[in-house]
Design a protein around this motif. Structure first.
Motif: not given
Length: 334
Positions: A306-333
């Motif tokens: 469970m490398s740093h690259a694994d965590s980064a890719l996982l976060a990148e995919i979740m960011d894109e999925a949330r963007r498409q669905v319209g879920v925005v947290y305060s941390q995104d701004n």
């Protein structure tokens, strides 16, 4: 080598993690301190688990010189702040998933770990279960031929839980439970970045996702489908379909204790707990704890599983999925 643990936060998951540590050799793992913002709760936790030192602040825990690794069991909106706090004071960190709220925060945590030359791992416990290790072995030997499709679903009715539905608490299906489905897919495809991500979902009035379906396309005409919801019970299984057979986790795909390979099932039971648990199979967190110890023994600053690259890719995919669905947290701004 003895690993001296500090426990950050005294919620349900921290209780289960501490119970899981008790299934390991006390010569290898000991919890020596615990901290919470509420000192009384920390003291009660310490009594329950026979922990010698109690701190009424996370800052005090960070300054404790008798700790090798801090387990961060706080909710994910606090992961960045706490992870930076501990690592800046030289502590190794095992941080509950998701590692942070988005890719930017994950990258900041990774950079902090590298700057301070400390170990950091996202506590995706699924990856360290014996059943998961067996899956990786089977795939490395092409036991089911070329993998063409992966499907994983995770659904539990938990909308009555505040942290599951409130945006300021990091609520939503994807970050809480959908992450298990996505990480499983990435494990099967060896951390390969997908060529395409398509997501659809439904959101609650609070602005978080009640449910989401994420479809991933990989090179070589390989695909994956991840389904998650906090509104209903799903099969909670994972299936790997190859050109020569299938591998299936028939239940509890996030903490697998059985595996079916071409219809033949094998059991991988976890140890019995010494105290009642909050979540199923939680003594299985022992496997990620032992991974931390092995990495420290070898002088590693991250886990290859469970490398740093694994965590980064996982976060990148979740960011894109949330963007498409319209879920925005305060941390995104920020």
């Amino acid at each position: 080598m003895l690993i001296r643990w500090g426990i950050c936060s005294v919620g349900k998951i921290s209780h289960d993690f501490t119970v899981a540590l008790k299934t390991l050799s006390p010569e290898h793992h000991q919890v020596v301190a615990v901290a919470a913002r509420d000192l009384k709760r920390a003291q009660e936790f310490a009594r329950t688990h026979d922990i010698p030192r109690v701190h009424g602040s996370y800052e005090a825990l960070a300054k404790d010189q008798e700790i090798d690794v801090v387990y961060v069991g706080a909710i994910h909106p606090h992961h960045l702040r706490l992870g930076v706090l501990f690592m800046n004071l030289g502590k190794n960190v095992l941080c509950e998933k998701p590692l942070a709220m988005n890719l930017r925060e994950v990258q900041e945590l990774i950079a902090t770990a590298k700057r301070n030359n400390v170990f950091l791992m996202e506590a995706v416990w699924t990856r360290f279960f014996p059943a998961s290790l067996e899956i990786s072995r089977l795939l490395s030997q092409s036991a089911v031929g070329e993998v063409k499709m992966v499907r994983a679903d995770f659904g539990v009715p938990i909308m009555q839980t505040a942290r599951s539905v409130q945006k300021e608490l990091g609520g939503g299906a994807l970050l809480d439970i959908g992450i298990y489905c996505l990480q499983f897919v990435l494990m099967v495809y060896n951390g390969e970045k997908p060529e395409g991500v398509q997501a659809t979902g439904v959101c609650l009035d609070t602005g978080v996702d009640e449910g989401m379906i994420v479809t991933l396309k990989f090179s070589g005409n390989r695909m994956a489908v991840c389904i998650c919801t906090i509104a209903a019970e799903l099969q909670n299984e994972a299936v790997i379909a190859g050109t020569k057979g299938t591998v299936k986790i028939p239940a509890h795909m996030w903490c697998p204790t059985s595996l079916m390979v071409n219809g033949v099932e094998t059991q991988y039971p976890v140890p019995e707990p010494a105290l009642p648990l909050n979540f199923i199979n939680s003594t299985g967190m022992r496997y990620e704890a032992e991974e931390v110890r092995q990495c420290l023994l070898e002088g590693l600053k991250e886990s290859s599983r469970m490398s740093h690259a694994d965590s980064a890719l996982l976060a990148e995919i979740m960011d894109e999925a949330r963007r498409q669905v319209g879920v925005v947290y305060s941390q995104d701004n920020q």
